[in-house]
Design a protein around this motif. Sequence first.
Motif, PDB file in Angstrom:
ATOM      1  N   GLY A 206      -2.582 -27.218 -41.946  1.00  9.87           N
ATOM      2  CA  GLY A 206      -2.160 -28.587 -42.220  1.00  9.87           C
ATOM      3  C   GLY A 206      -1.929 -28.805 -43.694  1.00  9.87           C
ATOM      4  O   GLY A 206      -2.263 -27.952 -44.519  1.00  9.87           O
ATOM      5  N   TYR A 207      -1.358 -29.938 -43.993  1.00 10.72           N
ATOM      6  CA  TYR A 207      -1.135 -30.313 -45.382  1.00 10.72           C
ATOM      7  C   TYR A 207      -2.497 -30.518 -46.036  1.00 10.72           C
ATOM      8  O   TYR A 207      -3.477 -30.870 -45.365  1.00 10.72           O
ATOM      9  CB  TYR A 207      -0.326 -31.606 -45.436  1.00 10.72           C
ATOM     10  CG  TYR A 207       0.533 -31.750 -46.665  1.00 10.72           C
ATOM     11  CD1 TYR A 207       1.731 -31.056 -46.775  1.00 10.72           C
ATOM     12  CD2 TYR A 207       0.158 -32.571 -47.721  1.00 10.72           C
ATOM     13  CE1 TYR A 207       2.537 -31.187 -47.899  1.00 10.72           C
ATOM     14  CE2 TYR A 207       0.945 -32.711 -48.839  1.00 10.72           C
ATOM     15  CZ  TYR A 207       2.134 -32.009 -48.926  1.00 10.72           C
ATOM     16  OH  TYR A 207       2.916 -32.138 -50.046  1.00 10.72           O
ATOM     17  N   ALA A 232      -9.675 -29.337 -51.753  1.00  8.76           N
ATOM     18  CA  ALA A 232     -11.130 -29.350 -51.949  1.00  8.76           C
ATOM     19  C   ALA A 232     -11.747 -28.023 -51.532  1.00  8.76           C
ATOM     20  O   ALA A 232     -12.729 -27.571 -52.115  1.00  8.76           O
ATOM     21  CB  ALA A 232     -11.762 -30.497 -51.163  1.00  8.76           C
ATOM     22  N   THR A 233     -11.172 -27.380 -50.508  1.00  9.23           N
ATOM     23  CA  THR A 233     -11.657 -26.065 -50.073  1.00  9.23           C
ATOM     24  C   THR A 233     -10.498 -25.074 -50.067  1.00  9.23           C
ATOM     25  O   THR A 233      -9.393 -25.417 -49.687  1.00  9.23           O
ATOM     26  CB  THR A 233     -12.265 -26.128 -48.657  1.00  9.23           C
ATOM     27  OG1 THR A 233     -11.320 -26.751 -47.767  1.00  9.23           O
ATOM     28  CG2 THR A 233     -13.544 -26.930 -48.649  1.00  9.23           C
ATOM     29  N   THR A 254      -7.847 -22.803 -42.835  1.00 15.13           N
ATOM     30  CA  THR A 254      -7.014 -22.136 -43.843  1.00 15.13           C
ATOM     31  C   THR A 254      -6.763 -23.088 -45.010  1.00 15.13           C
ATOM     32  O   THR A 254      -6.966 -24.294 -44.903  1.00 15.13           O
ATOM     33  CB  THR A 254      -5.650 -21.714 -43.255  1.00 15.13           C
ATOM     34  OG1 THR A 254      -4.956 -22.878 -42.789  1.00 15.13           O
ATOM     35  CG2 THR A 254      -5.813 -20.735 -42.112  1.00 15.13           C
ATOM     36  N   VAL A 255      -6.320 -22.510 -46.126  1.00 16.63           N
ATOM     37  CA  VAL A 255      -6.007 -23.324 -47.305  1.00 16.63           C
ATOM     38  C   VAL A 255      -4.881 -24.302 -46.979  1.00 16.63           C
ATOM     39  O   VAL A 255      -3.957 -24.001 -46.226  1.00 16.63           O
ATOM     40  CB  VAL A 255      -5.614 -22.416 -48.501  1.00 16.63           C
ATOM     41  CG1 VAL A 255      -4.324 -21.674 -48.228  1.00 16.63           C
ATOM     42  CG2 VAL A 255      -5.484 -23.227 -49.783  1.00 16.63           C
ATOM     43  N   ARG A 270      -1.429 -14.613 -49.607  1.00 15.83           N
ATOM     44  CA  ARG A 270      -0.756 -14.259 -48.361  1.00 15.83           C
ATOM     45  C   ARG A 270      -1.734 -13.741 -47.301  1.00 15.83           C
ATOM     46  O   ARG A 270      -1.657 -14.134 -46.131  1.00 15.83           O
ATOM     47  CB  ARG A 270       0.331 -13.204 -48.624  1.00 15.83           C
ATOM     48  CG  ARG A 270       1.109 -12.829 -47.368  1.00 15.83           C
ATOM     49  CD  ARG A 270       2.325 -11.999 -47.700  1.00 15.83           C
ATOM     50  NE  ARG A 270       3.388 -12.780 -48.300  1.00 15.83           N
ATOM     51  CZ  ARG A 270       4.263 -13.485 -47.608  1.00 15.83           C
ATOM     52  NH1 ARG A 270       4.199 -13.507 -46.290  1.00 15.83           N
ATOM     53  NH2 ARG A 270       5.206 -14.160 -48.210  1.00 15.83           N
ATOM     54  N   SER A 271      -2.659 -12.864 -47.691  1.00 12.64           N
ATOM     55  CA  SER A 271      -3.576 -12.283 -46.702  1.00 12.64           C
ATOM     56  C   SER A 271      -4.464 -13.359 -46.084  1.00 12.64           C
ATOM     57  O   SER A 271      -4.845 -13.273 -44.917  1.00 12.64           O
ATOM     58  CB  SER A 271      -4.443 -11.184 -47.327  1.00 12.64           C
ATOM     59  OG  SER A 271      -5.274 -11.702 -48.335  1.00 12.64           O
ATOM     60  N   THR A 272      -4.798 -14.392 -46.870  1.00 10.19           N
ATOM     61  CA  THR A 272      -5.599 -15.503 -46.349  1.00 10.19           C
ATOM     62  C   THR A 272      -4.755 -16.390 -45.447  1.00 10.19           C
ATOM     63  O   THR A 272      -5.157 -16.760 -44.346  1.00 10.19           O
ATOM     64  CB  THR A 272      -6.163 -16.340 -47.515  1.00 10.19           C
ATOM     65  OG1 THR A 272      -6.912 -15.490 -48.373  1.00 10.19           O
ATOM     66  CG2 THR A 272      -7.040 -17.456 -47.014  1.00 10.19           C
TER      67      THR A 272
END
Length: 410
Positions: A206-207, A232-233, A254-255, A270-272
């Motif tokens: 998500g955004y 924030a995370t 995910t980020v 990218r890997s994350t």
Amino acid sequence: MLHNIEEIEEKVILVSVEEDPRDDTEECLKELEELAKTAGATVVGVMIQKREKIHPGTYIGKGKIEELALLVQETGAGSVICDDELSPAQLKNLEEALQTKVIDRTVMILDIFAKHATTKEGNIQVELAQLRYRSSRLVGLRSSLSRLGGGIGTRGPGEKKLEIDRRLIRDRISVLKRELESIKKARETARKQRSNNPVPVVAIVGYTNAGKSTLLNTLTNAGVLEEDKLFATLDPTTRNLELEDGQQILLTDTVGFIRKLPHHLIEAFRSTLEEAKYADIILHVVDISNPSAYAHIHTVYDTLDMLGAGDKPVVTAFNKIDKLEENPLIKDCKADVTVKISAKKKIGQKELLGEIQRILREQKKYIEKVFSYQDAGKIQWIRKYGQLLEEEYREDGIFVKGYVPKDINI
């Protein structure tokens, strides 16, 4: 290593160029203001110039530069932040004209990532993105280093690393890439183990600030930081969750995505980000109370397509409905199903998990089979990785009806 710099509450002025009246310039500047606040700055001025195209040498025109210089003096701003990625020439010329620090949107986002990265992987990813960005601008930055006294844009590698030559920066980038490759291999090994032990994976995307961490905490008691700030995370969190039918799933946060996400950052993370690519379902969280919700949806799908995750089943959770006075007509044409929720108030949670359960069932095959008593362990396997509908103990064995993953022979 990344260096922590003492927090300085910095006064900043935001600048943007509107090349087309249809551009969402004001919304982008509101987002830039949120980014500035997240980085610890106070916005004391905003300037928009309407031009046919961005000035190749100075970003904005001569008249606006003079106006901006006066605004810098009047407000005592320590930095000017531009809402686009600047070329080395634009950066150098603007700083010389304004006699103050100038940074762009990319540096702002990289700075926030440097502030919020907590794990070894996160720190490596951020430093790699910063060094790639700054090495390409080393010549343009060199003359202005004496004015970089701290604040936004100086976290991470900092002055000392910027003063070394390109060769040393390239060496450092090579070291970071090797370390990241090692972490990537460990992540791929973990993914392979997951595929051998087929617990379905649901990636929450998500955004930024849509409420992904709040939803993960609500569903799994994950204890992830929840803050009303962008990014924030950063570090992905995976937690186990048992659905109503007894099936186990893995939820991976995910980020957050954002407009104009720096390509250096996408490459480094990218890997994350690719956790979404290997998921069975995408859980797309949308802050429906945000006026730019539909623009955010578009950004998320663009990013998913770029990562090669555009073909996954999507459950879109329209979050924060408790903030709405009316019940709007909400659409996401690319989603397989949409659900209205409030992660904080726990509204719509049962319906959301029910839709995930339904899609997972569609990804399985139905079986009716008698297992010998020696193979009784396989029934426990069905309980965990599939769905056991019926179980009957007979003389010739255990008769079961249920669902199992399509690619598993049992």
